[in-house]
Design an enzyme around this catalytic site. Sequence first.
Site, PDB file in Angstrom:
ATOM      1  N   ASN A   1      48.966   7.856  59.870  1.00 38.32           N
ATOM      2  CA  ASN A   1      49.835   6.679  59.972  1.00 38.32           C
ATOM      3  C   ASN A   1      50.501   6.647  61.341  1.00 38.32           C
ATOM      4  O   ASN A   1      51.689   6.312  61.480  1.00 38.32           O
ATOM      5  CB  ASN A   1      50.889   6.673  58.864  1.00 38.32           C
ATOM      6  N   ASN A   2      49.731   6.979  62.362  1.00 45.93           N
ATOM      7  CA  ASN A   2      50.263   7.084  63.718  1.00 45.93           C
ATOM      8  C   ASN A   2      49.104   6.981  64.701  1.00 45.93           C
ATOM      9  O   ASN A   2      47.945   7.260  64.354  1.00 45.93           O
ATOM     10  CB  ASN A   2      50.985   8.417  63.909  1.00 45.93           C
TER      11      ASN A   2
ATOM     12  N   HIS B   1      43.829   4.883  66.591  1.00 44.41           N
ATOM     13  CA  HIS B   1      44.867   4.881  65.562  1.00 44.41           C
ATOM     14  C   HIS B   1      44.295   5.553  64.319  1.00 44.41           C
ATOM     15  O   HIS B   1      43.287   5.111  63.764  1.00 44.41           O
ATOM     16  CB  HIS B   1      45.319   3.462  65.227  1.00 44.41           C
ATOM     17  N   CYS B   2      44.949   6.626  63.879  1.00 41.97           N
ATOM     18  CA  CYS B   2      44.455   7.398  62.740  1.00 41.97           C
ATOM     19  C   CYS B   2      45.211   6.979  61.481  1.00 41.97           C
ATOM     20  O   CYS B   2      46.426   7.196  61.394  1.00 41.97           O
ATOM     21  CB  CYS B   2      44.644   8.890  62.991  1.00 41.97           C
ATOM     22  N   PRO B   3      44.544   6.381  60.499  1.00 43.44           N
ATOM     23  CA  PRO B   3      45.246   5.995  59.269  1.00 43.44           C
ATOM     24  C   PRO B   3      45.716   7.195  58.464  1.00 43.44           C
ATOM     25  O   PRO B   3      46.688   7.095  57.708  1.00 43.44           O
ATOM     26  CB  PRO B   3      44.200   5.177  58.505  1.00 43.44           C
TER      27      PRO B   3
END
Length: 388
Positions: A192-193, A187-189
Amino acid sequence: MQPCPTFLLALLRWVRFCLWSRRWRCSNGNPSRLPLCARQRWAYLRLMVRSLYYNSLTSSDVIMDSLMEPIFWMVDLLTRWFGPVFVCLVVVLTSSILLIAYLGLLPMVLSTYSVPWIAWHLGYGHWNIVMIVFHYYKAIKTAPGYPPKVKNDTPFVSVCKKCIIPKPARTHHCGICNTCILRMDHHCPWLNNCVGHFNHRYFFCFCVSLTIGCVYCSISGRNLFLDAYSAIERFKHTDLEKSGVPVTGMGILIGILPPGQSTYQTPTPVYTFREKMFHKSIIYMWVLTSTVAVALGGLTIWHAVLISRGETSIERHINNKETERHAKRGKVYKNPFDYGRLNNWKVFLGVEKRSHWLTRVLLPSGHAPYGNGLTWEVYPIRKDMMPV
């Protein structure tokens, strides 16, 4: 405060039962001679006590996960809340670099560089901008892929403990998105996805494009940075100095100044507010792009290694554990999703013929990845599948 009579009664019954059981053992010498009801109660009590601290599935990983669960929950919650903030931060920082390039650097390039260098900087710079914006937008807006939540004939390898739905191969649960993701990488902050089956290529191409762009700005702006840093140092000295430096003592006697003059006037350069802001902007751009180039470059190289091996970030840890487990048994573990380095890149980038290296890799492309993310044995990967 008096103790509860019910509690005392239960305690007395427990003590009497323990004493009676011990007496029975001593008199018969065999616990199996106890009555059946007593043996059942005793076995149930032992099982209940042991279940509080031990079971056959307990391991160090399970214990550490249980201890770290509150921390993981807090991190997931904060990441979910601050996801839009990270996206806005990426947009603001990238826009600030573009603003400096168009308002500060472009007029200087047009007035000082030769025509071939102007054509190179304009062509490459705008291609790089298009690649960054396109892939970042697609990585944010493209869903990573979710397993079906209704009954179907799709083969699965396990059942998610949180979603309570079948999980196909390479599918993992994301605590931040609170759902299962097909071929989940992480999950890549900053997006946001989640990075999954359908947007993994967009994420990687965005990292490559942004890294190359930052390296380009860092290398081409090195001399400008050095000049701007020297100018900033001169700004500081100019602000600290006064209009004249008083000369006292032996200075007047040895003839440094004409008679009657006690200060030596030094020529001080005058810098406008626009010049100061230009030099500070150059320093800001160079420091930011150099830092991002180093940090994001390392991440990009790591993902390139994973893609060459046909695995994701999560599968890297799983494959390491499987390799160790098979090594203890004298066997060799092979990743079932590794088709060879070149074919792994072809499958990941969607390259089916030579022209795709241009149309699908060097230019923005919205083509879908191979497969549906549910099954993986349908890929006709062969050594002669896609000649290069």
